[in-house]
Design a protein around this motif. Structure first.
Motif: not given
Length: 276
Positions: A140-162
């Motif tokens: 459960a905790a690992f799923e939260i971490i994975v989903e969280g990173y996927e969210d911030v990666i989507r957020r950062a995508h258009d900014s060109g920030v990795k």
């Protein structure tokens, strides 16, 4: 070669009021750096030096590192442009992905979004956001971490920030946890720290994680008279990264035992240049 000094290397100068982000830019220029890689405390509102020392020792409890306003950040960008130093990775404490409490996770996520916007405003290439969480997250905790990173990666995508994670604290001190996370989130990068491993896990961490590295924190503490680091085999670490095709910025995170942070950074840069 491209080289930087993560501004955490100067956290004692920052805490003592002897350096701010503008002096960090000057010091980086004088040290021959090609890039700026600030720790977010250098871009935060700091009321007392003790706040800096607390954040440096407790990255999991650095929620008080609140970013300065956009006008201030524009001044920072102008100073960096004048020095001819672009921003590489901003190392962010206090916006980690996992908290057991859902409201705390939402608070951290809002901070992560803010730091992503700051990275974009400064033209940074990467931003380090920690995973947080227990040493061995359950499913459960690992799923939260994975989903969280996927969210911030989507957020950062258009900014060109990795978005990148660092072997820093919690589960990321364990090589297998780092690999598991990177394999689960393919768009997540790795800031490989030479030192931040659980006891007995450093060699395994180097060997298993070098191939994922997009950025580095090369830790240095003690030196011989000949300029070699006594705590760990930095030439071997550099050789391993090169063998794995590392193409990023050689990042220093110097923590000199004698307290001379400028000289400690200088010695680390000289050591890296000798072997990289």
């Amino acid at each position: 070669m491209e080289i930087s000094v993560c501004s955490f290397s100067f956290h004692r100068l920052l805490a003592a009021g002897k350096q701010d982000i503008f002096q960090y830019i000057i010091d980086s220029k004088n040290l021959g750096c090609t890039h700026l890689e600030p720790w977010n405390a250098h871009l935060a509102k700091i009321d007392q030096g003790q706040d800096v020392l607390h954040a440096g020792s407790n990255p999991d409890k650095s929620h008080h590192l609140t970013a300065m306003d956009d006008g201030y950040l524009d001044e920072v960008k102008a100073a960096a442009d004048e020095a001819g130093l672009p921003f590489g990775c901003i190392a962010v404490d206090g916006a980690h992905i996992y908290e057991q409490d859902e409201e705390a996770r939402r608070t951290n996520r809002a901070k992560a979004y803010r730091w992503i916007s700051i990275a974009e405003r400064l033209g940074a290439s990467h931003i380090r956001i920690d995973s947080g969480g227990p040493d061995a997250p359950d499913d459960a905790a690992f799923e939260i971490i994975v989903e969280g990173y996927e969210d911030v990666i989507r957020r950062a995508h258009d900014s060109g920030v990795k978005i990148i994670v660092e072997n820093h604290w919690g589960p990321t001190r364990f090589p297998d946890q780092v690999v598991k996370l990177l394999e689960a989130v393919p768009k997540l990068g790795l800031l490989l720290d030479s030192w931040n491993w659980a006891p007995g896990k450093q060699a395994e961490g180097w060997l298993k994680c070098a191939k994922y590295a997009e950025a580095t924190h090369i830790k240095t503490f003690h030196y011989t008279e000949e300029g070699q680091e006594l705590t760990q085999n930095i030439p071997a670490f550099i050789k391993l990264l090169k063998a794995n095709g590392f193409q990023g910025i050689w990042g220093v995170e110097s923590v000199p035992a004698d307290g001379d942070e400028i000289e400690g950074a200088r010695k680390a840069i000289e050591l890296i240049k000798k072997y990289a």
